[in-house]
Design a protein around this motif. Sequence first.
Motif, short mmCIF file in Angstrom:
data_model
loop_
_atom_site.label_atom_id
_atom_site.label_comp_id
_atom_site.label_asym_id
_atom_site.label_seq_id
_atom_site.Cartn_x
_atom_site.Cartn_y
_atom_site.Cartn_z
N TRP A 11 46.60 27.54 45.46
CA TRP A 11 47.62 28.63 45.76
C TRP A 11 48.70 28.96 45.77
CZ3 TRP A 11 48.06 30.28 50.59
CH2 TRP A 11 48.93 31.40 51.23
N ASP B 67 42.68 33.64 44.28
CA ASP B 67 41.97 34.67 45.45
C ASP B 67 40.45 33.32 46.37
OD1 ASP B 67 40.82 35.56 47.38
OD2 ASP B 67 40.30 37.39 46.10
N ALA C 48 44.40 36.21 50.89
CA ALA C 48 43.85 35.02 49.82
C ALA C 48 42.94 33.64 50.14
CB ALA C 48 44.47 34.76 48.69
#
Length: 389
Positions: free
Chosen positions: A237, A252, A326
């Motif tokens: 991420w 996520d 997240a």
Amino acid sequence: MLHQSHFVPSFNPELERQVAAWAAQRGVAARVDFLASRDIPARLAAEAAARSGHDIVQLRNFDAALYRSSLLPLDDVATAVEREHGPWLPIARYVGFVEGRWYGVPWYHWSLPANINVRHFARLGMSPDAVAGLDWNTFLTVAERLHRQGTPVGIAISQTFDANDGLYPILWAFGGRTVNERGEVVIDSDETAAAIEYVKRLFPLMPREVLGWDDADNNRFMLSGVGSWTPNPPSIWATAKLQNLPIAADIDHLPLPRGPRGRFRSTNPLSFGIWNFSPNAELAKDLIRHLLQPENVARQVEASMGYNQPFLRRYTQLPYWRQERALRHYEPVRETLAIPGWPGPAGEGAQLVYVEFIIPQMFARAVTGTPTAEAIRWAERELRARYRS
């Protein structure tokens, strides 16, 4: 100072900045050498054997126990830091406190929740909350559907650190253990067999390349847009965000599925070590204290984009993880947090089993045709050799 090249690239320059600021204050020269994570074990072994090298070295997992005879006891630093900023999390003492002495000053750890592509699960009508509620058996059904739609899941089953950290939680969730609290080898069990049989069912639903993945391959798998799920810290991420990739909005982090014996997450602790042959031990201690000051830890967490999870309890309350949706399941950790080698004692055996990838090799043998019982017997022999039992 020796440190692995961080998987979130914005951390390296921040660490260099903090070290340079300290060096300027002290009027000394200081340097951080970054090395690929997979190359650190060999470098530590070489420096310990030669009794020459860096002043401060990165210790991972049970390295403090493995290299105890070559490391300087750091009770003065660890106790002073804990008194000023503590307490340490329990897992910190587990890895750094060996035979009554602090040989590693705990720094930070990074753990491996599930990284998911929410868009792929949405095509199945599943929200992130629904994915978070899966157990390993229902996960298998979902993995079959993801495989059919061309967006498979992936866990490394190879000789790489991510394989340890992806497979141990499955072993633990089914009740399997490598050793017990006394360090006795207990891998040969019905629970281990159940975990292996599960992975044998999951393996055909993943890319066959997982047998050769290194620690970056599952990152590429997810960033390509093909992968739907993999165990990993939030570096996937973070990389997407740093590079302004559209896929960042689809990533996520969730707990790994629950098994018959609970829900587990593997973690990798990093500690500071100082060789007992270092000519700059007092300066090295001072630098460690500097890097663990609250303002520096906060900047390290931000520079790592939340990847670094500090070992001092007060630092787990830093706001960064609450600011990023997240990361809401990343820190604080709600699953049982464990290190490969748990629940056995910290020691040479645990570290050798980890860096020699004994458990990933056991699973790899089983998924490629070796009977489950034979794969377990192989692992048992290898474990006994490392634990000398």
